[in-house]
Structure formats: structure tokens, C-alpha cells
Design an enzyme around this catalytic site. Structure first.
Site, PDB file in Angstrom:
ATOM      1  N   CYS A  60     -15.326 -12.850  -6.600  1.00 24.17           N
ATOM      2  CA  CYS A  60     -13.964 -12.438  -6.987  1.00 24.17           C
ATOM      3  C   CYS A  60     -13.961 -12.007  -8.135  1.00 24.17           C
ATOM      4  CB  CYS A  60     -13.059 -13.744  -6.627  1.00 24.17           C
ATOM      5  SG  CYS A  60     -11.032 -13.058  -7.325  1.00 24.17           S
ATOM      6  N   CYS A 116     -12.492  -5.225  -6.171  1.00 23.19           N
ATOM      7  CA  CYS A 116     -11.834  -6.431  -5.576  1.00 23.19           C
ATOM      8  C   CYS A 116     -12.828  -6.740  -4.249  1.00 23.19           C
ATOM      9  CB  CYS A 116     -10.735  -6.036  -5.026  1.00 23.19           C
ATOM     10  SG  CYS A 116     -10.001  -7.505  -4.185  1.00 23.19           S
TER      11      CYS A 116
END
Ligand code: DGL
Length: 264
Positions: A185, A74
Site C-alpha cells: 500500500c 495506489c
């Protein structure tokens, strides 16, 4: 000596599966343990101190599962917590994410690149560093798009309304005539077909996940922690949210049946 302990991976939701998929491809014998912190999704809008606490809690869970290496799959969690985690758990190797500005800046012909990301990543030191090291002379359009995280959490549906959301996010990149788009992302690789449909084939999309998988391999090899088995490793999935919903979406995104357990 073969190290049979699992590799841990974490994300706010299903996004980190784009990294898990590449780790699996490169290191099929490794056991994998994936945690989605969906009770606290999205991560990308949270202030860094709050995110550090959330991520540390998941890391402690993965340590209790005896993980030998943890992938912070992440960008937002890496931006907020990677440095802190390495200080807090000095024995444990961590592999994190940062927007892949370098390859995009090296390859651009138009002199303009786009970065699709979330707020926490865009404001973090890892991104600022990557820009100052690699983006000299290149125009970088940073586009924060939490809507795309939500779209992938719904299983990256096809259809007109999804395509419209993607097109809206990409409009500023098109206006700037970028020729490379960096996915900052881990949710976004699941939208590559949608993104490519809007931008056309002349724009290259950079998904950092294969490079992250190679980094996992290098770290394990250097530390002699690879699993040398010839059989395929297990994969376990946990979520702090709804396990049925996770299993449904993850199965769709990865194209294999997945069964998640609740994270307590
Ligand atoms: N997948 C995460 C990332 O790479 C963030 C998604 C979220 O905002 O929760 O940044």
C-alpha cells in the site's frame, strides 16, 4: 525532442506521494500532476467495480491536464482498475503497483515473508498472480491493515498511540518470524521508521516505489517521451477532499511546502 507534458499520479490520498517522491528523485525535470481522491478515501475497502469508476474519473481529469503517462500510485486502484484502464485508454501508458512479492521471496532466509496491504489489493488478481508466480515454497503472511492508511492520512504522527497501532498490525508477522515485509500500500512507506522500530533492523522492509520510478523512466525512454530540460519541473497537487488538510499533511510527509487545489 523533449516532451514537456506532465506525468500524472493518483491515489486515494497522500499515500501516492511515496511514489511521487521517487519519480521526482529519478526524473527531476519532469512536470508532475498529483491527484488525491480524498473524498472517496479509503480505496482499499471498496469493491473493485466501484473503484474502477472512481479511478476512471480521475484518469479523465489527468488526461484533460495533458498527462503523457499516468502512474496509478495506489495498489488498490491498480488491483481494481489497471487492466480496465489499459483497455479503455489504449494510447496512454499506465504504470501501476503490485505487492513486491518477488524480491522478498528471492531474498528470504527464514522462508516466511509478510505483506502489509489493504483488502481490495489482497483480494485482487494482480496479487494472486504475484503469489503464484513468485512465492513457491515461501510462507506468505498477508496482513490487511486499514488503520495504517488512516494513520498516514493524519501525517504519520510519532508517539505512543501511533506506535501501538503499528505494533498491533505487525504482531502476526512477528509471530510468523518473517524476515522481509513487503509494503503493499503506497501509504505505508511513510511508516517505515515506525515499522522498523517494532520489527528491529534484522527485518528488511521492501518499498516498491523506487522500482516503480525506474519503470516510469523506462517507459518514457522507450517511447521517447522524456523531458530533457535541465531545469526542475513543476509539481501540481489536487484533492477531491480538503485542500488545506492535504497541503498540511503532504508538506509534512515530503518535507517541502505544498499547496493543493480543489478537484472539481
Ligand atoms: N494507497 C492505497 C494503496 O496503495 C490505498 C489506501 C486506501 O485504502 O485508500 O493501496
Amino acid at each position: 525532442m523533449s516532451d514537456l507534458r506532465p506525468i500524472g499520479l493518483l491515489d486515494s490520498g497522500v499515500g501516492g506521494l511515496s511514489v511521487l517522491r521517487e519519480v521526482r528523485r529519478l526524473l527531476p525535470a519532469e512536470h508532475l500532476c498529483y491527484v488525491a481522491d480524498q473524498a472517496n478515501l479509503p480505496y482499499g475497502t471498496r469493491p473493485a467495480p466501484e473503484l474502477r469508476l472512481l479511478v476512471e474519473r480521475i484518469v479523465r481529469f489527468l488526461i484533460a491536464q495533458e498527462c503523457k503517462l499516468i502512474v496509478i500510485a495506489c495498489n488498490a486502484a491498480s488491483a481494481a482498475a489497471l487492466h480496465h484502464l489499459r483497455t479503455q485508454f489504449p494510447e496512454l501508458p499506465f504504470v501501476g503497483m503490485e505487492p513486491a512479492v518477488k524480491p522478498a521471496a528471492e531474498r528470504t532466509r527464514s522462508g516466511a515473508i509478510g505483506v502489509l496491504t489493504t483488502q481490495t489489493t489482497a483480494q485482487g488478481a494482480l496479487y494472486a498472480n504475484a503469489l503464484s508466480r513468485f512465492a513457491n515454497g515461501v510462507r506468505v503472511v498477508t496482513q490487511v491493515c486499514p488503520q495504517l492508511v488512516a494513520l498516514v492520512e493524519q501525517g504519520a504522527p510519532e508517539g505512543e498511540s501511533a506506535q501501538r497501532i503499528v505494533a498491533e498490525c505487525l504482531a502476526p508477522l512477528q509471530a510468523a518470524e518473517v524476515d522481509h515485509v513487503v509494503l503493499g500500500c503506497t501509504h505505508f512507506p511513510f511508516l517505515i521508521p515506525h515499522i522498523q522500530a517494532v520489527l528491529g533492523e534484522s527485518v528488511s522492509i521492501i518499498d516498491p516505489a523506487p522500482a516503480v520510478a525506474r519503470q516510469v523512466y523506462r517507459v518514457l525512454e522507450t517511447r521517447q517521451m522524456l523531458n530533457d530540460a535541465s531545469s526542475t519541473g513543476d509539481m501540481r497537487f489536487f484533492t477531491s477532499g480538503n485542500p488545506m488538510q492535504f497541503s498540511h499533511v503532504a508538506s509534512r510527509l515530503l518535507g517541502v511546502p505544498i499547496q493543493a487545489s480543489p478537484l472539481h
